[in-house]
Write an enzyme that holds these catalytic residues in place. Structure first.
Site, PDB file in Angstrom:
ATOM      1  CG  ASP A 106     -17.724  -4.040  27.185  1.00  0.00           C
ATOM      2  OD1 ASP A 106     -18.235  -3.050  26.615  1.00  0.00           O
ATOM      3  OD2 ASP A 106     -17.370  -4.016  28.386  1.00  0.00           O
ATOM      4  CG  HIS A 108     -17.451   0.079  28.019  1.00  0.00           C
ATOM      5  ND1 HIS A 108     -17.942  -1.002  28.703  1.00  0.00           N
ATOM      6  CD2 HIS A 108     -17.833   1.169  28.699  1.00  0.00           C
ATOM      7  CE1 HIS A 108     -18.609  -0.580  29.779  1.00  0.00           C
ATOM      8  NE2 HIS A 108     -18.559   0.741  29.796  1.00  0.00           N
ATOM      9  CB  SER A 134     -17.820   2.505  32.583  1.00  0.00           C
ATOM     10  OG  SER A 134     -18.775   2.747  31.570  1.00  0.00           O
TER      11      SER A 134
END
Ligand SMILES: *[C@@H]1O[C@H](CO)[C@@H](O)[C@H](O)[C@H]1NC(C)=O
Ligand SMILES: *[C@@H]1O[C@H](CO)[C@@H](O)[C@H](O)[C@H]1NC(C)=O
Ligand SMILES: *[C@@H]1O[C@H](CO)[C@@H](O)[C@H](O)[C@H]1NC(C)=O
Length: 353
Positions: A328, A331, A38
């Site tokens: 978040d 991240h 991610s």
């Protein structure tokens, strides 16, 4: 140190000039290929039957047109800044998206999938694309590019392009630490050795397909991710030493494995891009880097939310994500990504010199 970085900076300016004159000198980096999780996914997971997605607000809030793309941040990823620094005028398309077709493919492509990793089992848990299958997609990509350019020109695109790999975080945070089948069976060292075998195989395969310039990111200080502190910090509000120790030990092995690969595979340039130290410095000294919050992510409470838990319905978000190291709970924000990209760009210079 300052002399070194200004040397690198001026060196880099020189390179950008050369790169932006492709007709005169030939483009030094015609393409970029991105693999991983991610940290670098630009929307491949949008196309998958997985819950691990970021293609809805507030993700992308500070991106062009304030559009969510599937990037797990409020704006740009570190690799977006790298693409800009290398003078690409558009970002490498997510390979599974509709944008990945025709001549769009000629600047490279992004194969990354959030919640995947060196271990197939990590991606299988979340129905995402493990590195081994990202490599199959890359093979398919090569066939398509050969169809467009012909074998000779395509081969030179593959060998002169830059390859970036950013994986391993999900293997630990979303698999090893939360999966009793793994952590009751393997010590962190043993688990790292398994990941290293897969890493080595991945590089060998990529090399076999013609890659010659590869950068691989080290693990970040995973013990400093807000979610990791919440879940594994035993109530302490500080980076989890045990997890950071595992990351450092992974990174040491990544360095030695990479050194061996580079010695063994002729013409291969393989650099390890250290993001551990820069991110650790930011998290432990946020104000020095212009941040006021390093413990909570901007989205939601910032303590556990990521993906669907960071959403427009239940997650109030901070007003200015640039004040936050994390967007978040897993991240980095665009502002932190920009700082991290400086190191990637400098280290990546070794690949194109
Ligand atoms: C292949 O490269 C040559 C030399 O750079 C160029 O003249 C030719 O048009 C290219 N072929 C294709 C199909 O793009
Ligand atoms: C790995 O190598 C990089 C680049 O040479 C270096 O900055 C980093 O400190 C090394 N990391 C470890 C854990 O040895
Ligand atoms: C957001 O925060 C950053 C970093 O503190 C600051 O430079 C910027 O001016 C802020 N933007 C707004 C709109 O307040």
């Amino acid at each position: 140190m300052d002399i070194l970085s200004s040397f690198l900076a001026s060196f880099f300016v020189l390179y950008s000039l050369v790169i932006s004159l492709p007709l005169t000198y030939g483009q030094l980096v015609p393409a970029m290929f991105i693999f991983g999780d991610s940290v670098v996914d630009v929307g491949n997971n949008n196309q998958l039957a997985t819950i691990i997605k970021a293609n809805f607000p507030p993700y992308g809030r500070d991106f062009f047109n304030h559009r969510p793309t599937g990037r797990f941040t409020n704006g740009k990823l570190a690799t977006d800044f790298v693409a800009e620094a290398l003078s690409f005028t558009s970002y490498q398309p997510a390979y599974l998206s509709r944008q990945a077709r025709g001549r769009n493919l000629l600047i490279g492509a992004n194969f990354a999938s959030a919640s995947s990793g060196y271990l197939d089992a990590t991606a299988n848990l979340y129905h995402t694309v493990p590195l081994s299958r990202q490599l199959n997609n890359y093979k398919e990509y090569q066939g398509r590019v050969v169809g467009i350019l012909g074998a000779a020109n395509a081969t030179s695109l593959f060998s002169s392009g830059i390859y970036l790999i950013s994986a391993g975080s999900s293997d630990f945070v979303q698999n090893y630490y939360v999966n009793p089948l793994l952590h009751n069976t393997y010590t962190p060292e043993q688990f790292t050795n398994i990941l290293m075998q897969n890493y080595e195989k991945f590089i060998e395969d990529l090399y076999g397909l013609g890659a010659r310039r590869i950068g691989v990111t080290a693990l970040p200080p995973i013990g400093c991710l807000p979610a990791a502190i919440t879940l594994f910090g035993s109530g302490n509000d500080e980076c989890v030493t045990r997890l950071n120790h595992d990351a450092v030990s992974f990174n040491t092995k990544l360095n030695s494995t990479s050194q061996r690969l580079q010695n063994r595979l002729s013409d291969l340039k393989l650099v390890v891009l250290d993001i551990y130290q820069p991110l650790y410095d930011i998290v432990t000294n946020p104000t020095q880097h212009g941040f006021s919050e390093a413990r909570r992510g901007c989205c939601g409470t910032g303590l556990v939310e990521t993906s669907i838990l960071c959403n427009p319905f239940s997650s109030p978000t901070c007003t200015n994500a640039s004040e936050y190291v994390f967007w978040d709970s897993f991240h980095p924000s665009e502002a932190a990504n920009q700082i991290l990209s400086d190191g990637l760009i400098n280290a990546g210079l070794g690949l194109i010199s």
